[in-house]
Design an enzyme around this catalytic site. Structure first.
Site, PDB file in Angstrom:
ATOM      1  N   ARG A  29      62.302  44.918  44.514  1.00  0.00           N
ATOM      2  CA  ARG A  29      63.205  44.095  45.339  1.00  0.00           C
ATOM      3  C   ARG A  29      64.055  43.180  44.471  1.00  0.00           C
ATOM      4  O   ARG A  29      65.042  42.632  44.910  1.00  0.00           O
ATOM      5  CB  ARG A  29      62.380  43.269  46.330  1.00  0.00           C
ATOM      6  CG  ARG A  29      61.885  44.116  47.497  1.00  0.00           C
ATOM      7  CD  ARG A  29      61.104  43.304  48.461  1.00  0.00           C
ATOM      8  NE  ARG A  29      60.016  42.588  47.777  1.00  0.00           N
ATOM      9  CZ  ARG A  29      59.189  41.763  48.348  1.00  0.00           C
ATOM     10  NH1 ARG A  29      59.283  41.512  49.626  1.00  0.00           N
ATOM     11  NH2 ARG A  29      58.244  41.161  47.657  1.00  0.00           N
ATOM     12  N   ASP A  63      63.978  47.517  48.821  1.00  0.00           N
ATOM     13  CA  ASP A  63      62.693  47.194  49.419  1.00  0.00           C
ATOM     14  C   ASP A  63      62.119  48.508  49.951  1.00  0.00           C
ATOM     15  O   ASP A  63      62.515  48.983  51.026  1.00  0.00           O
ATOM     16  CB  ASP A  63      62.886  46.185  50.555  1.00  0.00           C
ATOM     17  CG  ASP A  63      61.551  45.799  51.171  1.00  0.00           C
ATOM     18  OD1 ASP A  63      60.546  46.495  50.890  1.00  0.00           O
ATOM     19  OD2 ASP A  63      61.503  44.813  51.927  1.00  0.00           O
ATOM     20  N   LYS A 100      45.050  51.434  41.235  1.00  0.00           N
ATOM     21  CA  LYS A 100      43.907  50.753  41.830  1.00  0.00           C
ATOM     22  C   LYS A 100      44.311  49.338  42.220  1.00  0.00           C
ATOM     23  O   LYS A 100      45.304  48.863  41.691  1.00  0.00           O
ATOM     24  CB  LYS A 100      42.721  50.741  40.868  1.00  0.00           C
ATOM     25  CG  LYS A 100      42.988  49.995  39.566  1.00  0.00           C
ATOM     26  CD  LYS A 100      41.729  49.653  38.851  1.00  0.00           C
ATOM     27  CE  LYS A 100      41.107  48.409  39.432  1.00  0.00           C
ATOM     28  NZ  LYS A 100      40.550  47.515  38.402  1.00  0.00           N
ATOM     29  N   HIS A 146      42.183  54.614  35.114  1.00  0.00           N
ATOM     30  CA  HIS A 146      42.667  54.853  33.751  1.00  0.00           C
ATOM     31  C   HIS A 146      41.529  55.227  32.790  1.00  0.00           C
ATOM     32  O   HIS A 146      41.773  55.788  31.738  1.00  0.00           O
ATOM     33  CB  HIS A 146      43.503  53.677  33.232  1.00  0.00           C
ATOM     34  CG  HIS A 146      42.710  52.489  32.775  1.00  0.00           C
ATOM     35  ND1 HIS A 146      42.187  51.564  33.643  1.00  0.00           N
ATOM     36  CD2 HIS A 146      42.353  52.071  31.542  1.00  0.00           C
ATOM     37  CE1 HIS A 146      41.547  50.645  32.955  1.00  0.00           C
ATOM     38  NE2 HIS A 146      41.624  50.913  31.668  1.00  0.00           N
ATOM     39  N   LYS A 175      40.986  58.231  29.112  1.00  0.00           N
ATOM     40  CA  LYS A 175      40.544  57.921  27.742  1.00  0.00           C
ATOM     41  C   LYS A 175      39.964  59.184  27.111  1.00  0.00           C
ATOM     42  O   LYS A 175      39.142  59.862  27.723  1.00  0.00           O
ATOM     43  CB  LYS A 175      39.494  56.803  27.748  1.00  0.00           C
ATOM     44  CG  LYS A 175      40.058  55.445  28.170  1.00  0.00           C
ATOM     45  CD  LYS A 175      38.979  54.380  28.135  1.00  0.00           C
ATOM     46  CE  LYS A 175      39.409  53.097  28.834  1.00  0.00           C
ATOM     47  NZ  LYS A 175      40.165  52.173  28.026  1.00  0.00           N
ATOM     48  N   GLU A 226      33.280  43.104  28.110  1.00  0.00           N
ATOM     49  CA  GLU A 226      34.604  42.599  27.735  1.00  0.00           C
ATOM     50  C   GLU A 226      34.482  41.166  27.229  1.00  0.00           C
ATOM     51  O   GLU A 226      33.640  40.404  27.705  1.00  0.00           O
ATOM     52  CB  GLU A 226      35.537  42.616  28.950  1.00  0.00           C
ATOM     53  CG  GLU A 226      35.784  43.997  29.510  1.00  0.00           C
ATOM     54  CD  GLU A 226      36.870  43.966  30.573  1.00  0.00           C
ATOM     55  OE1 GLU A 226      38.023  44.259  30.239  1.00  0.00           O
ATOM     56  OE2 GLU A 226      36.560  43.624  31.716  1.00  0.00           O
ATOM     57  N   ASP A 230      35.994  45.337  40.901  1.00  0.00           N
ATOM     58  CA  ASP A 230      37.038  45.527  39.877  1.00  0.00           C
ATOM     59  C   ASP A 230      36.646  46.599  38.859  1.00  0.00           C
ATOM     60  O   ASP A 230      37.505  47.314  38.351  1.00  0.00           O
ATOM     61  CB  ASP A 230      37.274  44.186  39.160  1.00  0.00           C
ATOM     62  CG  ASP A 230      38.383  44.272  38.118  1.00  0.00           C
ATOM     63  OD1 ASP A 230      39.473  44.747  38.460  1.00  0.00           O
ATOM     64  OD2 ASP A 230      38.151  43.864  36.965  1.00  0.00           O
ATOM     65  N   HIS A 238      35.515  52.337  37.322  1.00  0.00           N
ATOM     66  CA  HIS A 238      35.269  52.796  35.955  1.00  0.00           C
ATOM     67  C   HIS A 238      33.804  53.161  35.684  1.00  0.00           C
ATOM     68  O   HIS A 238      33.509  54.211  35.127  1.00  0.00           O
ATOM     69  CB  HIS A 238      35.719  51.731  34.944  1.00  0.00           C
ATOM     70  CG  HIS A 238      37.119  51.230  35.188  1.00  0.00           C
ATOM     71  ND1 HIS A 238      38.114  52.034  35.650  1.00  0.00           N
ATOM     72  CD2 HIS A 238      37.679  50.007  35.026  1.00  0.00           C
ATOM     73  CE1 HIS A 238      39.240  51.327  35.762  1.00  0.00           C
ATOM     74  NE2 HIS A 238      38.990  50.094  35.396  1.00  0.00           N
ATOM     75  N   LYS A 240      32.807  39.881  32.026  1.00  0.00           N
ATOM     76  CA  LYS A 240      33.911  39.232  31.296  1.00  0.00           C
ATOM     77  C   LYS A 240      33.314  38.129  30.425  1.00  0.00           C
ATOM     78  O   LYS A 240      32.210  37.641  30.675  1.00  0.00           O
ATOM     79  CB  LYS A 240      34.884  38.578  32.280  1.00  0.00           C
ATOM     80  CG  LYS A 240      35.483  39.532  33.306  1.00  0.00           C
ATOM     81  CD  LYS A 240      36.722  40.191  32.787  1.00  0.00           C
ATOM     82  CE  LYS A 240      37.388  41.028  33.854  1.00  0.00           C
ATOM     83  NZ  LYS A 240      38.128  42.169  33.311  1.00  0.00           N
TER      84      LYS A 240
END
Ligand code: BG6
Length: 490
Positions: A45, A82, A154, A184, A188, A222, A242, A247, A337
């Site tokens: 947009r 849009d 996702k 993703h 890999k 991570e 998440d 994954h 994390k």
């Protein structure tokens, strides 16, 4: 030369486009992967001239892509629209047609088109409906010239119900073979290698079952915490939705699936779905015992995180796959994390040898030897390690642990391609193996929803952990008895 293709990125002003998609397409171009004219069209947009978009993207371009960039840049175009409205789509349709017409030998009807929806999830349904309303998604199955495909980023839903609704909405306008749901991790190299390792070698598969394997660990650790404005999204999702729903469960499915009948997309996906459907559903009691959630100290101060949020930034799960091959073998899943080290790894721990000839019967309070494990190093180290015992040279029989290893870097093919390179090429050529089928996504949500329901019902503690640590100590108890403990990484 083949027919031209258009890659239409809807939601192109987000950073996925500049960070991942355009660089991946450039690498593909530099590798000579395209043998047809390719137009990359950014749709948003936001008002912008194509020239300005090219200048923005060109700024951060690494030197090694300079030549590819100067060749491809003229084929990048920006269209302000849009895409969720019929008017926006009408304009888009016209402009996309004009761009194809402008190519030498203009061929409006017969160009392939990939719509990449890099959008807020609530827009997936409306944008697909609008595209279909303008007859922009129609193509015959197997048409390899005038094909129309849609890539969905996702998250695909936020629970089973929303994922089902989204599947239904998409399937109103598209066939399953036109839908490419991205994870993703499947792009890999090291993840794809799981299939090669298991099914193109004779030595591993005979051991790949409950008789020989005591436990399977899948860790995606991570060091990053909440960066920039990420907290607002993440606080609604949490580590379970998440990372685990997609994954980790994809890794689990590849590690645990039965050999497929062929390497066709559906043959592989059929087997992955069966594994996901065999995951034992959680009850509230099992969630309290077999799932540990944590939150790193300081998370609550991150931008966009709700006051007093209980969102988990760490989750550890002792999961069970109730099928013939894996019955009774725990799958220990962990992701978090702000941990001490970034690594993704799968560890298969083998059972203890039946008799310890050197030391005789093991006393009841001591763990018997478990000398063997196979580590699939996914990232940042990429390779395999097989652990075993050897005799230390010298008098006596003193054992020490050793490893056989394979490092991808030894293949000497240069840097491993980014996952998006492979995934974009596959979507452009219609290869769906590395994309998630509708029933797969639903099976994964069903498992994850069971854990969330258990959290709702039993309200187990959200354990805090120090940033830079290994996560909450309580997660260590997910390994039982002599099963060992979480990997500390490569
Ligand atoms: C994304 C998650 O899907 O994967 C992020 O939304 C996570 O939270 C990322 O950081 C991890 O990907 P990778 O490839 O860096 O392991």
């Amino acid at each position: 030369m083949s027919r031209p293709i258009q890659i239409v990125i809807i939601g192109a002003s987000g950073d996925l486009t500049s960070r991942k998609l355009v660089p991946a397409l450039l690498h593909n171009h530099a590798d000579g992967s395209f043998d047809q004219p390719v137009q990359i069209v950014g749709v948003s947009r936001s008002e912008k001239q194509s020239e300005a978009w090219r200048a923005e993207l060109g700024e951060g371009m690494p030197a090694e892509l300079g030549e590819a960039w100067s060749e491809l840049a003229p084929n990048l175009h920006w269209i302000q629209a849009d895409a969720a409205t019929p008017e926006g789509i009408a304009g888009l349709r016209q402009r996309l047609g004009d761009l194809i017409e402008a190519l030498p030998g203009g061929c409006r009807q017969r160009s392939g088109r990939l719509f990449y929806l890099a959008l807020a999830p609530r827009l997936f349904g409306p944008v697909v409906a609008a595209l279909a309303g303008a007859d922009m998604l129609t193509c015959e199955p197997g048409d390899d010239e005038g094909w129309r495909r849609v890539v969905i980023e996702k998250p695909f839903g936020s629970d089973l119900e929303t994922a089902r609704a989204l599947n239904r909405a998409l399937l109103t306008y598209l066939r399953e073979d036109q839908i490419f749901r991205i994870d993703h991790y499947l792009g890999k190299e090291t993840v794809q290698n799981i299939l090669t390792l298991r099914f193109q070698n004779a030595i591993f598969e005979p051991l790949w079952n409950r008789k020989h394997i005591e436990s399977v660990e899948i860790s995606v650790c991570e060091t990053v915490a909440m960066e920039g404005r990420r907290g607002a999204y993440y606080d609604q999702a949490g580590a379970l939705r998440d990372m685990v729903q997609n994954h980790l469960l994809q890794l689990l499915a590849l590690v645990a699936m039965e050999p497929p009948g062929s390497l066709q997309a559906d043959a592989i996906r059929n087997e992955k779905v069966k594994v996901l459907q065999s995951l034992r559903p959680f009850t509230a009691a099992r969630v309290s015992r077999d799932v540990v959630r944590g939150q790193y100290e300081g998370y609550l101060d991150a931008h966009g995180v709700a006051e007093g949020s209980k969102t988990e930034t760490f989750v550890g799960i002792r999961a069970l796959v109730d099928n013939w091959r894996w019955s009774g073998v725990p799958f220990l899943l962990r992701t978090g994390k702000a941990l001490s080290q970034r690594f993704t790894e799968v560890v298969l721990r083998f059972r203890t040898p039946p008799i310890d000839l050197l030391n005789g019967p093991t006393p009841a309070d001591v763990c018997p030897l478990r000398p063997n494990d196979l580590r699939l190093l996914i990232q940042p180290a990429e390779g395999l390690q097989l652990g075993f015992l050897v005799k230390q040279p010298g008098p006596g029989m003193i054992m020490r642990h050793s490893e056989l290893g394979f490092d991808y870097a030894q293949l000497g093919n240069g840097a491993t391609p980014d996952a998006y390179q492979r995934l974009l090429l596959d979507a452009l050529t219609g290869h769906a193996t590395l994309f998630i089928r509708g029933d797969e996504v639903e099976a994964a949500w069903s498992f994850v929803d069971g854990i969330r329901a258990g959290w709702e019902e039993a309200s187990p503690p959200v354990r805090s952990y120090a940033p830079g640590s290994r996560g909450p100590e309580a997660a260590d108890a997910l390994f039982h008895g002599c099963e060992g403990t979480w990997s500390t990484g490569p």
